[in-house]
Scaffold this active site. Structure first.
Site, short mmCIF file in Angstrom:
data_model
loop_
_atom_site.label_atom_id
_atom_site.label_comp_id
_atom_site.label_asym_id
_atom_site.label_seq_id
_atom_site.Cartn_x
_atom_site.Cartn_y
_atom_site.Cartn_z
N GLU A 113 0.74 -1.28 0.05
CA GLU A 113 -0.03 0.02 0.15
C GLU A 113 0.73 1.29 0.04
OE1 GLU A 113 -3.18 0.14 2.78
OE2 GLU A 113 -3.36 2.35 2.95
N LYS A 290 -7.42 -0.67 11.38
CA LYS A 290 -6.88 -1.39 10.08
C LYS A 290 -5.59 -0.24 10.00
CE LYS A 290 -6.05 -1.06 5.44
NZ LYS A 290 -5.32 -0.16 4.92
N ASP A 306 3.87 -14.68 11.56
CA ASP A 306 2.26 -14.87 11.53
C ASP A 306 1.41 -13.78 11.56
OD1 ASP A 306 -0.34 -15.99 11.37
OD2 ASP A 306 0.12 -17.96 12.37
N HIS A 403 -2.20 10.78 0.64
CA HIS A 403 -2.50 9.31 -0.09
C HIS A 403 -2.35 9.35 -1.52
CE1 HIS A 403 -3.52 5.27 0.87
NE2 HIS A 403 -4.25 5.15 -0.18
C1 MEV Z 1 -5.74 3.71 5.34
O1 MEV Z 1 -5.01 2.62 4.73
C2 MEV Z 1 -5.76 3.78 6.80
C3 MEV Z 1 -6.51 4.78 7.55
O2 MEV Z 1 -8.07 4.75 6.93
C4 MEV Z 1 -6.63 4.57 8.82
C5 MEV Z 1 -7.58 5.62 9.75
O3 MEV Z 1 -8.69 6.00 9.11
O4 MEV Z 1 -7.27 5.86 10.73
C6 MEV Z 1 -6.34 6.30 6.92
#
Ligand code: MEV
Length: 467
Positions: A113, A290, A306, A403
């Protein structure tokens, strides 16, 4: 083939010595390593190698290995999994600027990513300039479970098992976990839990707690549980249904704390509010977590650990009070913004593929970790810093700016731009992004089409367009 397999003990310890001697207790952005990290992302790959060698993070052998394309030995692949047809290559990068518990580290991360490594490095720099990262572990025991699905009398089962608890521990250590015992670990405790069945009956579960030392411990704890099955059945007259480790290892937690000073109060408050959002709302908590795992999984992958087990444990721990919550908390305390991560991160620095896979071994040596606990603390720290970066972006410029700017590169490649066309397409896409706050593959395709049309028109006219 030159691989880190061939890294001699000398060069290995040379690397560690270099890291430790050259990076003693530094939390100062003006340190020599801080300088070596300066402008790292702008360097060519060869220049990055040179810097990492200079810092003692890589050896010449590592560089040869990486330049040769990494692992190509298919006998290893055949020994890892079944029905092998090849290797799946993920990009391996390094996050920079991390000072964890006063120790300067270059963090190896294997991830597909865009922007994860850039964001981690940028946030680590911010923390390095404004505060510090401290880590610790709470407990060192992993859990194995032995299920008796239908227990006729829970009280009598529990009483019998607990009356022979010490004997079971000794037996398991003598017959199965003797290797662990020799290394200072082994089976420590046995307990019994009662679970209500939907049909009104009782289920009994024996928990076996063991210290796996520097291994993740899955194989050994499973063996111990399966070994104890027969004596438990003989003793209690009950029938064991299954034996397996638990990934919800709340007996072995890793904690990281980030403390930032002198932030603009409004920014600190916004980050606190964003954190509260993820604490009270499971929909937001999932995304927050995430983002935390964006920092952790790439290290797990790079070091051959793992990551599914860690993911399962972290998410199960996140719902421990009955509601799924963020695994991190950020709060304003006086003039400080303090962030905390706490969850099970059970990893190994021995066993599994950690020492068999040459890239994983190289990544471990880059980190210079002496123990599995140390590796888990690094993971927790990077996860927390990654979360900080995401919350800062989300509460200020938004996620798109950082991003998507980087994602533009992927879109450009995805649209099929050639080397010559790439900078032109990227520039146009950046302009579109600035103007519309949105960008897609369709934009990239259209921009490329326009550029090619213009180039053809230019070729037809004197002077040319893309020369
Ligand atoms: C994207 O890979 C991760 C985010 O969505 C985490 C978050 O929203 O805190 C930017």
């Amino acid at each position: 083939m030159s691989t880190p397999n061939s890294t001699s003990h000398d060069s290995k310890s040379g690397r560690r010595a270099a890291l430790h001697e050259r990076m003693p207790q530094m939390s100062d952005a003006r340190s020599p390593e801080g300088d070596l990290m300066k402008g790292f992302s702008k360097l060519s790959r060869d220049e990055r190698f040179a810097r990492l060698i200079e810092m003692g993070a890589l050896t010449e052998d590592d560089v040869k290995y990486l330049k040769s394309g990494g692992l190509r030995d298919f006998t290893l692949a055949e020994s890892f999994i079944e029905n092998v047809i090849g290797y799946f290559q993920l990009p391996l990068g390094v996050a920079t600027n991390f000072v964890i518990d006063g120790r300067e580290l270059v963090i190896p991360m294997a991830v597909e990513e865009t922007s994860i490594i850039a964001a981690a490095s940028k946030s680590a720099k911010w923390v390095r300039e404004r505060g510090e990262i401290r880590t610790s572990t709470l407990g060192d025991l992993i859990i194995g479970q032995i299920q008796v699905a239908h227990v006729s009398s829970y009280e009598s089962f529990a009483e019998r098992v607990m009356s022979r608890r010490d004997e079971f521990v000794q037996l398991a250590n003598r017959d199965v976990a003797h290797g662990l015992v020799a290394r200072g670990g082994g089976v420590r405790e046995i307990s019994v839990r009662r679970l209500a069945r939907p049909d009104g009956g009782d289920m009994a579960v024996v928990h076996v707690l063991a210290d796996p030392c520097d291994a993740m411990g899955a194989n050994i704890i499973n063996q111990v549980c399966e070994y104890l099955k027969a004596p438990i059945e003989t003793l209690t007259g009950e029938r064991v249904t299954m034996c397996i480790l638990s990934n919800l290892v709340d007996t072995k937690l890793t904690r990281a704390e980030v403390c930032l000073r002198g932030l603009e109060p409004d920014l600190a408050r916004r980050i606190e509010e964003a954190s509260l959002f993820a604490w009270v709302d499971p929909y937001r908590a999932a995304t927050n977590n995430k983002g935390v795992m964006n920092g952790i999984d790439p290290i797990l992958i790079a070091t051959g650990n793992d990551w599914r087990a860690v993911e399962a444990g972290v998410h199960a721990y996140a719902v421990r009070d009955g509601q799924y919550r963020s695994i991190t908390r950020w709060q304003v305390e006086g003039d400080e913004l303090v962030g905390v991560f706490e969850a099970p991160i059970v990893v190994g620095t021995v066993g599994g593929v950690t020492r068999l896979h040459p890239t994983a071994r190289m990544a471990l040596e880059m980190l210079g970790v002496e123990s599995a606990a140390e590796l888990s603390r690094i993971c927790a720290a990077v996860g927390l810093v990654q979360n900080l970066g995401a919350l800062k972006a989300l509460t200020t410029v938004g996620i798109i700016e950082g991003h998507m700017k980087l994602h533009i590169r992927n879109l450009t490649i995805g649209a099929g731009a050639t080397e010559v066309e790439t900078p032109i397409v990227q520039k146009r896409l950046e302009e579109i992004l600035l103007l519309t706050k949105r960008i897609s593959l369709q934009n990239a395709i259209e921009v490329l089409r326009e550029i090619r049309t213009a180039a053809r028109a230019g070729e037809a006219s004197p002077g040319g367009a893309l020369s």
